[in-house]
Design an enzyme around this catalytic site. Structure first.
Site, PDB file in Angstrom:
ATOM      1  CG  HIS A 159      -0.395   0.302   2.511  1.00  0.00           C
ATOM      2  ND1 HIS A 159       0.014  -0.670   3.395  1.00  0.00           N
ATOM      3  CD2 HIS A 159      -0.143   1.481   3.124  1.00  0.00           C
ATOM      4  CE1 HIS A 159       0.477  -0.108   4.491  1.00  0.00           C
ATOM      5  NE2 HIS A 159       0.397   1.211   4.358  1.00  0.00           N
ATOM      6  CG  ASP A 189       0.079  -4.115   2.785  1.00  0.00           C
ATOM      7  OD1 ASP A 189       0.192  -3.505   1.705  1.00  0.00           O
ATOM      8  OD2 ASP A 189       0.078  -3.541   3.889  1.00  0.00           O
ATOM      9  CB  SER A 261       3.218   1.782   6.033  1.00  0.00           C
ATOM     10  OG  SER A 261       2.002   1.948   6.675  1.00  0.00           O
TER      11      SER A 261
END
Length: 513
Positions: A159, A189, A261
């Protein structure tokens, strides 16, 4: 792809937000903790030219003293060496992309819907500055990552680089490189980047098999653009299943926020055990629950991307349901553990292996299955062609089933509606039942079953509705009211009814005791 704009999220609703966390080295935000509190107190007293307090005799315990744990349970770990040695291999990632506004709008939910503000990304795209005729808008994002190969192979979240036109990687020594996205896998992911560089520092990789709940872990990343930020916490749980995901997440209480992230999660030996990916939040920021992708699963994805540029996922071909106490009583299980098979896809690996609706899968390759999420997690990190040895509870007996996994890219076939055995019996549950007539069988595609014309009592309280079709009781198919009455008559606490409702099949436990 994340953006730089802040997201305002209503606090009263649960938000699943993707985030990044990593361990970036350097002095910024480094944590140094003394191991010995007594020594620290003595040093402080000496610095103040005040005698250290005399030790006080311990009071006599009224109850037996607890057994002392290992030495690491007494003091906190010192993470400074991990930061200094492995921090240089953690990178900051900046992305630039473009997207059309209508592609980024929220799904339309009623304001009372619990998923009204359900986001998988922390930040939404910036609004275009001025009109652009609906052509699209430039969006910016940021995240973290870590180097796993000296020639510039980097792991991060999918993402983070989603919809990216340009990806820039910044090292701790402030060098910057334009990165190429070798591939990404939205299901797990995980994304793999490559920069044109040599002799780069790399992180050591660990595994999650030896990771223990309660163990200290460390993250470094760039929350809110603050590079080289270090946070620490403990492993809260392993194999955690989240709505809409098939990854067996590591749950921690490490503080991670937007910009973290894709960063690494380190154990106290300085090994990467996960990629920080998501948080649960009602505010958009950290609230004590963060989740990391196990490094074992991430490396398997990375190896496929590097070798072929794409990822193949395995598929068993079943829909599953967790086992509660009512189901355990119905199926005569000693404990409410296992994954209950609702449907078996025709022609799938499960179908070829002989799995049936009503089977309860208790173990996979000797590994206990507590709920459906455990089995899903195992399959999600496997490859097509791998073999699984399944311990199955079927009609009160343990059965061994061996399955060879298929590919998730295989076209799904409708569930076999006639794959249930037919040597069963049945009962009375506050239901008005009758067999399906030929016209109803043709219209519904259901070859046999009992139409529920009315539901009351325990069945109604369990959620059974008029118009449902009763297919089986306690895993045994029923075609007559007498069969239902017979099965329920032999059950003491509850029964598990397999119901066809529209295109869905669900097991519903009904208390009869």
């Amino acid at each position: 792809m994340q953006t730089e704009g802040a997201v305002a999220i209503t606090a009263k609703r649960l938000t699943l937000a993707l985030c990044t966390a990593g361990v970036v080295g350097g002095a910024v935000g480094a944590i140094a903790v003394n191991h010995n509190n007594a020594t620290a107190a003595a040093e402080a007293a000496a610095a103040a030219n005040v005698p250290a307090p005399a030790s006080v005799p311990a009071p006599v315990a009224a109850t037996p003293a607890p057994v002392a744990g290992n030495a690491t349970a007494v003091g906190l770990p010192d993470f400074t060496k991990i930061v200094s040695h492995n921090g240089p291999a953690v990178v900051n990632i900046r992305v630039v992309g473009s997207t059309k506004a209508q592609q980024r709008q929220m799904p339309q939910f009623d304001e009372d819907d619990p998923f009204f503000e359900f986001f998988r990304r922390f930040q939404q795209p910036q609004q275009p500055r001025g009109g652009n005729g609906g052509r699209g808008e430039v969006v910016y994002g940021a995240g973290s990552g870590f180097i796993v190969s000296p020639d510039g192979v980097i792991l991060t979240n999918a993402h983070v680089v989603r919809d990216a036109d340009e990806v820039t990687v910044k090292l701790q020594d402030r060098r910057e490189y334009r990165a190429k996205v070798l591939g990404s896998d939205t299901k797990t992911d995980v994304a793999v980047l490559k920069i044109d560089a040599k002799n780069l520092p790399v992180v050591p990789l660990g595994n999650t098999r030896n990771l223990q709940v309660g163990e200290w872990v460390l993250a470094i990343g760039s929350p809110f653009g603050l590079e080289s930020t270090v946070t620490a916490g403990v492993v809260s749980a392993k194999g955690r299943s989240l709505p809409g995901d098939s990854v067996p997440f590591i749950q921690t209480d490490v503080a991670v926020n937007p910009g973290n992230s894709g960063g690494p999660l380190f154990n106290t030996r300085g090994e990467v055990v996960g990629i920080n990916s998501q948080i649960y939040s009602q505010t958009g920021g950290y609230q004590g629950l963060s989740f990391a992708i196990p490094i074992d699963a991430a490396i398997r994805i990375k190896d496929q991307i590097v070798a072929t540029g794409k990822v193949q996922h395995a598929k068993l071909g079943v829909s599953l349901q967790d086992i509660g106490q009512d189901f355990a009583d119905s199926f005569k299980l000693e404990s409410p553990d296992g994954a209950l098979v609702q449907n078996v896809e025709r022609g799938s690996a499960a179908d070829k292996a002989g799995l049936k609706s009503g089977d309860v899968i208790r173990k996979v390759n000797g590994q206990p299955v507590i709920g459906g999420g455990d089995l899903t997690a195992i399959v999600s990190v496997a490859k097509p062609g791998e073999k699984l040895a399944l311990d199955v509870w079927r009609e009160g007996k343990n059965v061994q089933v061996n399955a060879t996994l298929g590919s998730a890219s295989d076209k799904a076939a409708p569930a076999d509606r006639n794959n249930l055995a037919s040597n069963d019996t049945g009962a009375k549950l506050g239901l008005a039942l009758r067999p399906l007539d030929p016209m109803e069988k043709r219209q519904s595609g259901i070859p046999s079953g009992l139409l529920i014309e009315d539901a009351g009592g325990a069945a109604q309280m369990a959620g059974i509705q008029p118009g449902d079709v009763l297919l089986s009781v306690n895993g045994r198919p029923v075609t007559s009211v007498a069969q239902v009455r017979d099965v329920v008559g032999k059950s003491s606490k509850s029964v598990a009814l397999l119901i066809q409702r529209g295109d869905d099949r669900i097991f519903i436990p009904v208390r009869i005791g």
